[in-house]
Write a protein that holds these residues in place. Structure first.
Motif, PDB file in Angstrom:
ATOM      1  N   UNK A  51       0.828  -1.204   0.000  1.00  0.00           N
ATOM      2  CA  UNK A  51       0.000   0.000   0.000  1.00  0.00           C
ATOM      3  C   UNK A  51       0.862   1.253   0.000  1.00  0.00           C
ATOM      4  N   UNK A  52       1.988   1.214   0.700  1.00  0.00           N
ATOM      5  CA  UNK A  52       2.885   2.373   0.709  1.00  0.00           C
ATOM      6  C   UNK A  52       3.500   2.595  -0.668  1.00  0.00           C
ATOM      7  N   UNK A  53       3.725   1.509  -1.419  1.00  0.00           N
ATOM      8  CA  UNK A  53       4.321   1.641  -2.756  1.00  0.00           C
ATOM      9  C   UNK A  53       3.304   2.037  -3.811  1.00  0.00           C
ATOM     10  N   UNK A  54       2.053   1.617  -3.635  1.00  0.00           N
ATOM     11  CA  UNK A  54       1.015   1.874  -4.645  1.00  0.00           C
ATOM     12  C   UNK A  54      -0.199   2.544  -4.005  1.00  0.00           C
ATOM     13  N   UNK A  55      -0.033   3.723  -3.436  1.00  0.00           N
ATOM     14  CA  UNK A  55      -1.152   4.353  -2.725  1.00  0.00           C
ATOM     15  C   UNK A  55      -2.315   4.742  -3.626  1.00  0.00           C
ATOM     16  N   UNK A  56      -2.090   4.824  -4.935  1.00  0.00           N
ATOM     17  CA  UNK A  56      -3.147   5.250  -5.850  1.00  0.00           C
ATOM     18  C   UNK A  56      -3.729   4.092  -6.652  1.00  0.00           C
ATOM     19  N   UNK A  57      -3.315   2.862  -6.368  1.00  0.00           N
ATOM     20  CA  UNK A  57      -3.816   1.705  -7.103  1.00  0.00           C
ATOM     21  C   UNK A  57      -5.132   1.256  -6.457  1.00  0.00           C
ATOM     22  N   UNK A  58      -6.263   1.366  -7.172  1.00  0.00           N
ATOM     23  CA  UNK A  58      -7.551   0.995  -6.561  1.00  0.00           C
ATOM     24  C   UNK A  58      -7.638  -0.482  -6.192  1.00  0.00           C
ATOM     25  N   UNK A  59      -6.888  -1.342  -6.900  1.00  0.00           N
ATOM     26  CA  UNK A  59      -6.896  -2.763  -6.541  1.00  0.00           C
ATOM     27  C   UNK A  59      -6.247  -2.973  -5.178  1.00  0.00           C
ATOM     28  N   UNK A  60      -5.198  -2.203  -4.899  1.00  0.00           N
ATOM     29  CA  UNK A  60      -4.499  -2.320  -3.620  1.00  0.00           C
ATOM     30  C   UNK A  60      -5.354  -1.760  -2.491  1.00  0.00           C
ATOM     31  N   UNK A  61      -5.810  -0.534  -2.645  1.00  0.00           N
ATOM     32  CA  UNK A  61      -6.622   0.081  -1.596  1.00  0.00           C
ATOM     33  C   UNK A  61      -7.920  -0.682  -1.383  1.00  0.00           C
ATOM     34  N   UNK A  62      -8.485  -1.211  -2.480  1.00  0.00           N
ATOM     35  CA  UNK A  62      -9.732  -1.953  -2.371  1.00  0.00           C
ATOM     36  C   UNK A  62      -9.570  -3.255  -1.624  1.00  0.00           C
ATOM     37  N   UNK A  63      -8.474  -3.973  -1.885  1.00  0.00           N
ATOM     38  CA  UNK A  63      -8.251  -5.243  -1.190  1.00  0.00           C
ATOM     39  C   UNK A  63      -8.028  -5.014   0.301  1.00  0.00           C
ATOM     40  N   UNK A  64      -7.226  -4.011   0.639  1.00  0.00           N
ATOM     41  CA  UNK A  64      -6.977  -3.728   2.051  1.00  0.00           C
ATOM     42  C   UNK A  64      -8.273  -3.372   2.758  1.00  0.00           C
ATOM     43  N   UNK A  65      -9.100  -2.541   2.130  1.00  0.00           N
ATOM     44  CA  UNK A  65     -10.380  -2.161   2.732  1.00  0.00           C
ATOM     45  C   UNK A  65     -11.292  -3.383   2.882  1.00  0.00           C
ATOM     46  N   UNK A  66     -11.316  -4.239   1.860  1.00  0.00           N
ATOM     47  CA  UNK A  66     -12.147  -5.443   1.909  1.00  0.00           C
ATOM     48  C   UNK A  66     -11.727  -6.365   3.055  1.00  0.00           C
ATOM     49  N   UNK A  67     -10.423  -6.543   3.226  1.00  0.00           N
ATOM     50  CA  UNK A  67      -9.934  -7.422   4.282  1.00  0.00           C
ATOM     51  C   UNK A  67     -10.154  -6.819   5.664  1.00  0.00           C
ATOM     52  N   UNK A  68      -9.978  -5.513   5.787  1.00  0.00           N
ATOM     53  CA  UNK A  68     -10.209  -4.868   7.088  1.00  0.00           C
ATOM     54  C   UNK A  68     -11.673  -4.968   7.493  1.00  0.00           C
ATOM     55  N   UNK A  69     -12.574  -4.829   6.512  1.00  0.00           N
ATOM     56  CA  UNK A  69     -14.003  -4.891   6.811  1.00  0.00           C
ATOM     57  C   UNK A  69     -14.462  -6.330   7.056  1.00  0.00           C
ATOM     58  N   UNK A  70     -13.834  -7.275   6.364  1.00  0.00           N
ATOM     59  CA  UNK A  70     -14.334  -8.647   6.400  1.00  0.00           C
ATOM     60  C   UNK A  70     -13.656  -9.567   7.386  1.00  0.00           C
ATOM     61  N   UNK A  71     -12.525  -9.146   7.948  1.00  0.00           N
ATOM     62  CA  UNK A  71     -11.785 -10.031   8.845  1.00  0.00           C
ATOM     63  C   UNK A  71     -11.315  -9.275  10.084  1.00  0.00           C
ATOM     64  N   UNK A  72     -11.883  -9.563  11.258  1.00  0.00           N
ATOM     65  CA  UNK A  72     -11.398  -8.936  12.496  1.00  0.00           C
ATOM     66  C   UNK A  72      -9.925  -9.239  12.752  1.00  0.00           C
ATOM     67  N   UNK A  73      -9.467 -10.436  12.366  1.00  0.00           N
ATOM     68  CA  UNK A  73      -8.063 -10.778  12.576  1.00  0.00           C
ATOM     69  C   UNK A  73      -7.158  -9.902  11.724  1.00  0.00           C
ATOM     70  N   UNK A  74      -7.544  -9.702  10.459  1.00  0.00           N
ATOM     71  CA  UNK A  74      -6.752  -8.818   9.597  1.00  0.00           C
ATOM     72  C   UNK A  74      -6.723  -7.409  10.180  1.00  0.00           C
ATOM     73  N   UNK A  75      -7.874  -6.911  10.605  1.00  0.00           N
ATOM     74  CA  UNK A  75      -7.941  -5.553  11.158  1.00  0.00           C
ATOM     75  C   UNK A  75      -7.042  -5.421  12.380  1.00  0.00           C
ATOM     76  N   UNK A  76      -7.032  -6.455  13.230  1.00  0.00           N
ATOM     77  CA  UNK A  76      -6.193  -6.408  14.432  1.00  0.00           C
ATOM     78  C   UNK A  76      -4.703  -6.393  14.055  1.00  0.00           C
ATOM     79  N   UNK A  77      -4.307  -7.266  13.148  1.00  0.00           N
ATOM     80  CA  UNK A  77      -2.905  -7.319  12.726  1.00  0.00           C
ATOM     81  C   UNK A  77      -2.511  -6.053  11.984  1.00  0.00           C
ATOM     82  N   UNK A  78      -3.423  -5.493  11.221  1.00  0.00           N
ATOM     83  CA  UNK A  78      -3.131  -4.272  10.456  1.00  0.00           C
ATOM     84  C   UNK A  78      -2.780  -3.122  11.387  1.00  0.00           C
ATOM     85  N   UNK A  79      -3.474  -3.016  12.494  1.00  0.00           N
ATOM     86  CA  UNK A  79      -3.232  -1.914  13.424  1.00  0.00           C
ATOM     87  C   UNK A  79      -1.887  -2.027  14.125  1.00  0.00           C
TER      88      UNK A  79
END
Length: 281
Positions: free
Chosen positions: A184-212
């Motif tokens: 995400x730091x390398x491709x901040x404007x790539x919608x596929x990257x931002x979209x996947x991160x958002x999808x995983x944060x919304x869909x997985x509490x474990x991902x959200x916890x590790x992300x933080x």
């Protein structure tokens, strides 16, 4: 420069340190974890006011010298220091889209590797190419849509799925989060990257916890064991070779010659993908 993420990353690294980690006396009990901002500023040889503004996302872009001082003060690893420079905008950043096209020479190499399961992943853990043995060991990727061939989605959004029965599923999920943060730091404007991160944060509490946690130092996975429905447990050596020109990885699974695991891979090479759907013994 991503001021908000830079400030959050600095704060997360500061809060994990204890005074004794940097040679300071513990002193009286602290109300909050980690070093104080003024302590980091002193160690980094910058003003406290400027460091506070950095954490608050209000400071102008720091120089490379300032970042080096902060990295040393916070005891950052090489990977964390590189990530710090990317967030501050002082390192080369890929501003376009991550690549999904695989070099023809790599495709040829995959088919010529003897007794080796190999596949290529993108910066988003999309399986882009694979050989027959990888399909037999894991699954027939050709039967899946491109969306379903994403190992990050498989790891976090399908809790009933055991990631091909691998022994290090938890470690792999942590690895995925760390790699995606760097992506995400390398491709901040790539919608596929931002979209996947958002999808995983919304869909997985474990991902959200590790992300933080904001970890960016990925651990090396040297071996893993697949629990295959036909040939049983197969322990393989893991090597991930960086294809830097396209920001991809060539992942190779091998077993020592003459071992039971090598024999299992050889059998899978013969059985092919039909073995995956065979009933368990």
């Amino acid at each position: 420069m991503d001021k908000r993420e830079l400030g959050t990353f600095l704060r997360s690294r500061r809060e994990r340190l204890r005074p004794q980690d940097v040679g300071l006396p513990p002193g009286p009990r602290r109300r909050t974890p980690g070093l104080r901002r003024e302590e980091v500023a002193v160690l980094a040889h910058i003003s406290t006011e400027y460091y506070i503004r950095l954490e608050q996302g209000r400071a102008p872009r720091p120089s490379g010298e300032v970042l080096a001082g902060i990295a040393a003060a916070l005891r950052l690893t090489d990977a964390e220091s590189d990530h710090l420079h990317v967030l501050a905008g002082t390192a080369p950043s890929r501003t376009g889209l991550h690549r999904r096209d695989v070099r023809p020479s790599i495709l040829t190499l995959l088919e010529r590797l003897p007794q080796t399961a190999g596949f290529v992943t993108s910066a988003l853990f999309e399986v882009l190419a694979w050989n027959d043995l990888a399909a037999a060991l894991m699954e027939d990727f050709g039967e899946l849509s491109p969306r379903e061939r994403n190992l990050a989605r498989r790891a976090f959004l399908h809790p009933a799925n055991t990631l091909y029965g691998v022994s290090d599923a938890a470690e792999f999920r942590h690895h995925v989060v760390m790699e995606l943060r760097a992506t995400l730091a390398r491709y901040p404007a790539d919608p596929a990257v931002t979209g996947l991160v958002e999808e995983l944060r919304d869909g997985s509490p474990e991902f959200a916890r590790l992300w933080e946690r904001r970890d960016v130092q990925a651990a090396h996975m040297l071996t893993k064991t697949f629990h295959h429905p036909v040939v049983g447990d197969v322990t393989v050596d893991c090597d991930a070779l960086a294809l830097t020109d396209r920001d991809q990885h060539l992942v190779l699974y091998t077993a020592a010659a003459g071992s039971r695991d090598a024999e299992a891979l050889a059998l899978l090479n013969v059985l092919g993908t039909e073995s995956i759907t065979a009933p368990s013994a």
